[in-house]
Design a protein around this motif. Structure first.
Motif, PDB file in Angstrom:
ATOM      1  N   SER A   1       0.952  -1.156   0.007  1.00 48.53           N
ATOM      2  CA  SER A   1      -0.050  -0.072  -0.010  1.00 48.53           C
ATOM      3  C   SER A   1       0.743   1.201  -0.199  1.00 48.53           C
ATOM      4  CB  SER A   1      -1.002  -0.053   1.236  1.00 48.53           C
ATOM      5  OG  SER A   1      -2.103  -0.934   1.084  1.00 48.53           O
ATOM      6  N   ILE A   2       1.997   1.278   0.644  1.00 50.49           N
ATOM      7  CA  ILE A   2       2.838   2.333   0.864  1.00 50.49           C
ATOM      8  C   ILE A   2       3.641   2.607  -0.680  1.00 50.49           C
ATOM      9  CG2 ILE A   2       4.990   3.220   1.584  1.00 50.49           C
ATOM     10  CD1 ILE A   2       4.647   2.046   4.312  1.00 50.49           C
ATOM     11  N   LEU A   3       3.818   1.468  -1.208  1.00 46.38           N
ATOM     12  CA  LEU A   3       4.427   1.589  -2.710  1.00 46.38           C
ATOM     13  C   LEU A   3       3.261   2.273  -3.567  1.00 46.38           C
ATOM     14  CD1 LEU A   3       6.450  -1.764  -2.871  1.00 46.38           C
ATOM     15  CD2 LEU A   3       7.149   0.428  -2.616  1.00 46.38           C
ATOM     16  N   ALA A   4       2.195   1.624  -3.459  1.00 45.15           N
ATOM     17  CA  ALA A   4       1.333   2.129  -4.320  1.00 45.15           C
ATOM     18  C   ALA A   4       0.874   3.819  -3.935  1.00 45.15           C
ATOM     19  CB  ALA A   4      -0.369   1.643  -3.826  1.00 45.15           C
ATOM     20  N   VAL A   5       0.958   4.203  -2.852  1.00 48.50           N
ATOM     21  CA  VAL A   5       0.673   5.344  -2.524  1.00 48.50           C
ATOM     22  C   VAL A   5       2.037   6.331  -3.232  1.00 48.50           C
ATOM     23  CG1 VAL A   5       1.126   7.255  -0.661  1.00 48.50           C
ATOM     24  CG2 VAL A   5      -0.614   5.253  -0.363  1.00 48.50           C
ATOM     25  N   MET A   6       3.003   5.872  -2.896  1.00 49.85           N
ATOM     26  CA  MET A   6       4.193   6.663  -3.630  1.00 49.85           C
ATOM     27  C   MET A   6       4.117   6.846  -4.983  1.00 49.85           C
ATOM     28  SD  MET A   6       7.203   5.201  -1.093  1.00 49.85           S
ATOM     29  CE  MET A   6       8.495   6.537  -1.386  1.00 49.85           C
ATOM     30  N   GLN A   7       3.694   5.718  -5.698  1.00 52.80           N
ATOM     31  CA  GLN A   7       3.686   5.505  -7.132  1.00 52.80           C
ATOM     32  C   GLN A   7       2.423   6.603  -7.656  1.00 52.80           C
ATOM     33  OE1 GLN A   7       3.710   1.526  -8.091  1.00 52.80           O
ATOM     34  NE2 GLN A   7       5.923   1.532  -7.660  1.00 52.80           N
ATOM     35  N   SER A   8       1.576   6.925  -6.898  1.00 55.46           N
ATOM     36  CA  SER A   8       0.239   7.320  -7.662  1.00 55.46           C
ATOM     37  C   SER A   8       0.221   8.758  -7.082  1.00 55.46           C
ATOM     38  CB  SER A   8      -1.033   6.644  -6.986  1.00 55.46           C
ATOM     39  OG  SER A   8      -0.896   6.826  -5.490  1.00 55.46           O
ATOM     40  N   SER A   9       1.192   9.178  -6.485  1.00 54.88           N
ATOM     41  CA  SER A   9       1.103  10.709  -5.956  1.00 54.88           C
ATOM     42  C   SER A   9       2.161  11.716  -6.244  1.00 54.88           C
ATOM     43  CB  SER A   9       0.722  10.978  -4.543  1.00 54.88           C
ATOM     44  OG  SER A   9       1.798  10.478  -3.807  1.00 54.88           O
ATOM     45  N   TYR A  10       1.957  13.030  -6.589  1.00 58.85           N
ATOM     46  CA  TYR A  10       3.334  13.653  -6.991  1.00 58.85           C
ATOM     47  C   TYR A  10       4.117  13.725  -5.432  1.00 58.85           C
ATOM     48  CZ  TYR A  10       0.852  15.146 -11.069  1.00 58.85           C
ATOM     49  OH  TYR A  10       0.386  15.222 -12.119  1.00 58.85           O
ATOM     50  N   TRP A  11       5.428  14.134  -5.650  1.00 60.90           N
ATOM     51  CA  TRP A  11       6.398  14.001  -4.476  1.00 60.90           C
ATOM     52  C   TRP A  11       6.026  15.297  -3.742  1.00 60.90           C
ATOM     53  CZ3 TRP A  11       9.557  10.124  -2.223  1.00 60.90           C
ATOM     54  CH2 TRP A  11       9.647   8.834  -3.016  1.00 60.90           C
ATOM     55  N   THR A  12       5.508  15.409  -2.879  1.00 58.55           N
ATOM     56  CA  THR A  12       5.362  16.851  -2.170  1.00 58.55           C
ATOM     57  C   THR A  12       5.740  16.521  -0.687  1.00 58.55           C
ATOM     58  OG1 THR A  12       2.726  16.340  -1.368  1.00 58.55           O
ATOM     59  CG2 THR A  12       3.436  17.626  -3.564  1.00 58.55           C
TER      60      THR A  12
END
Length: 375
Positions: free
Chosen positions: A219-230
């Motif tokens: 789930s963390i990986l999915a979050v990191m891949q689906s959002s801009y790095w802010t």
């Protein structure tokens, strides 16, 4: 005298029982099944997860859990790393693949292969009990015969679901599964006389827990891949990572250091209590993604997340309480403090509209405190 000598030999042999490589491979095939079940919770409609999907998640997960439990308990009591037992386990792997491939929210389309996979798995376990009972004696013989013969009741009921349509089919299927699950509880008087190997059983359930913690990492990986790095997304991912570490710390430190593995019981607190631990872990993993997707109504999201954490807290407290060394058991003040802490976080979140990284940070703090108090 012979029975006593046999019992002593069995105790000596089971005292150092270890998980085999084939058991680990068996667990590996359940990873995909768990992932499919957890994915059901990501379905959002009108700001909430429909009750239909919450029910489907539970109904998909229970057969997975019970099929895995059934084989794990056979291995715990009677399993040996010999050719015949390996062949049975390998045959079960084939049925695991069939069942996993057919798991879907659209039950109707894949019903027959799902039934073949589940019934095949449970039938193999029942046959193993019947095949081993003639080689055992005293209470172990009675236990093997009881389980090997009674499990067919649930299998026959579930199999008869093929003769029905619509909702009746599923009612019959799960009636059979319910009977299957209840039979060990009904026959507890037999099982307590041939107790489980507590060390091996806790190791088996801990390995499955590790699989479910892996879902949170995914789930963390999915979050990191689906959002801009802010900075918000980086903070959310960091706090979620710390949350998973705290959960791991709390659970595995308890298993490794705080429980008395010499206790001889039927193991039913561990077995049935872990169903709720596993359900809560899947829900927490789904919560991580749902917090980022921001498709859920704010209040529903809070009830879902904190409800998942509360379920985990009660489940782990119940499961480990009986097996902890007496001087290390949680007392009423500890439980009141932890419930109070969770209640304060929940109340504050209801009063103020807080960003997702604050909410996940609160959950992380709760698990860090829980880990500190219990380890």
């Amino acid at each position: 005298m012979n029975n006593q000598a046999s019992g002593l030999q069995h105790h000596a042999a089971s005292a150092d029982k270890k998980v085999t490589w084939l058991e680990l491979f068996y667990d590996l095939l359940f990873v995909a099944a768990v992932s499919k079940a957890s994915h059901v919770l990501i379905h959002v409609e009108n700001g909430s997860i429909p009750v239909e999907y919450l029910m489907k998640f539970v109904l998909i997960f229970i057969p997975i859990w019970w099929a895995w439990v059934g084989q794990s308990l056979f291995v715990n009591r009677f399993g040996q790393d010999i050719i015949s037992h390996r062949i049975f386990l390998i045959l079960q792997l084939f049925f695991v693949l069939i069942m996993t491939a057919s798991l879907s929210v659209d039950f109707d389309q894949y019903y027959v292969p799902f039934l073949i996979g589940y019934v095949g798995l449970r039938a193999m376990t029942a046959i193993q009990y019947l095949s081993i009972h003639s080689k055992e004696d005293a209470h172990r013989k009675i236990t093997a015969r009881y389980l090997g013969s009674r499990f067919w009741i649930g299998l026959v009921i579930s199999s008869s679901s093929l003769f029905f349509d619509s909702w009746i089919r599923y009612a019959v299927l799960y009636a059979g599964i319910a009977v299957d699950i209840l039979l060990p509880l009904i026959g507890r008087k037999y099982l307590v006389k041939s107790p489980i190997n507590t060390h091996h059983l806790l190791e088996r359930f801990s390995l499955f827990t590790l699989i479910l913690l892996g879902e949170s990492v995914v789930s963390i990986l999915a979050v990191m891949q689906s959002s801009y790095w802010t900075w918000q997304s980086i903070l959310f991912a960091s706090l979620t990572f710390l949350l998973i570490i705290a959960m791991w710390w709390q659970y595995f430190d308890n298993v490794e250091k705080k429980v008395n593995k010499t206790i001889e019981t039927a193991g039913q607190t561990i077995i049935y209590g872990h169903l709720f631990i596993y359900l809560s872990l899947c829900m927490i993993a789904a919560s991580i993604q749902l917090l980022v997707l921001k498709q859920l109504d704010y209040s529903f999201m809070l009830y879902f997340i904190f409800g998942s954490v509360l379920l985990y807290f009660f489940s782990t407290s119940l499961v480990f309480h009986k097996y902890r060394h007496i001087h290390q058991r949680l007392g009423i003040p500890h439980l009141a403090f932890l419930l109070g802490l969770l209640g304060i976080f929940f109340a504050v979140d209801l009063m103020f509209l807080l960003p997702n990284y604050i909410i996940i940070g609160e959950v992380m703090v709760f698990f860090a405190v829980y880990a500190k108090l219990t380890t």
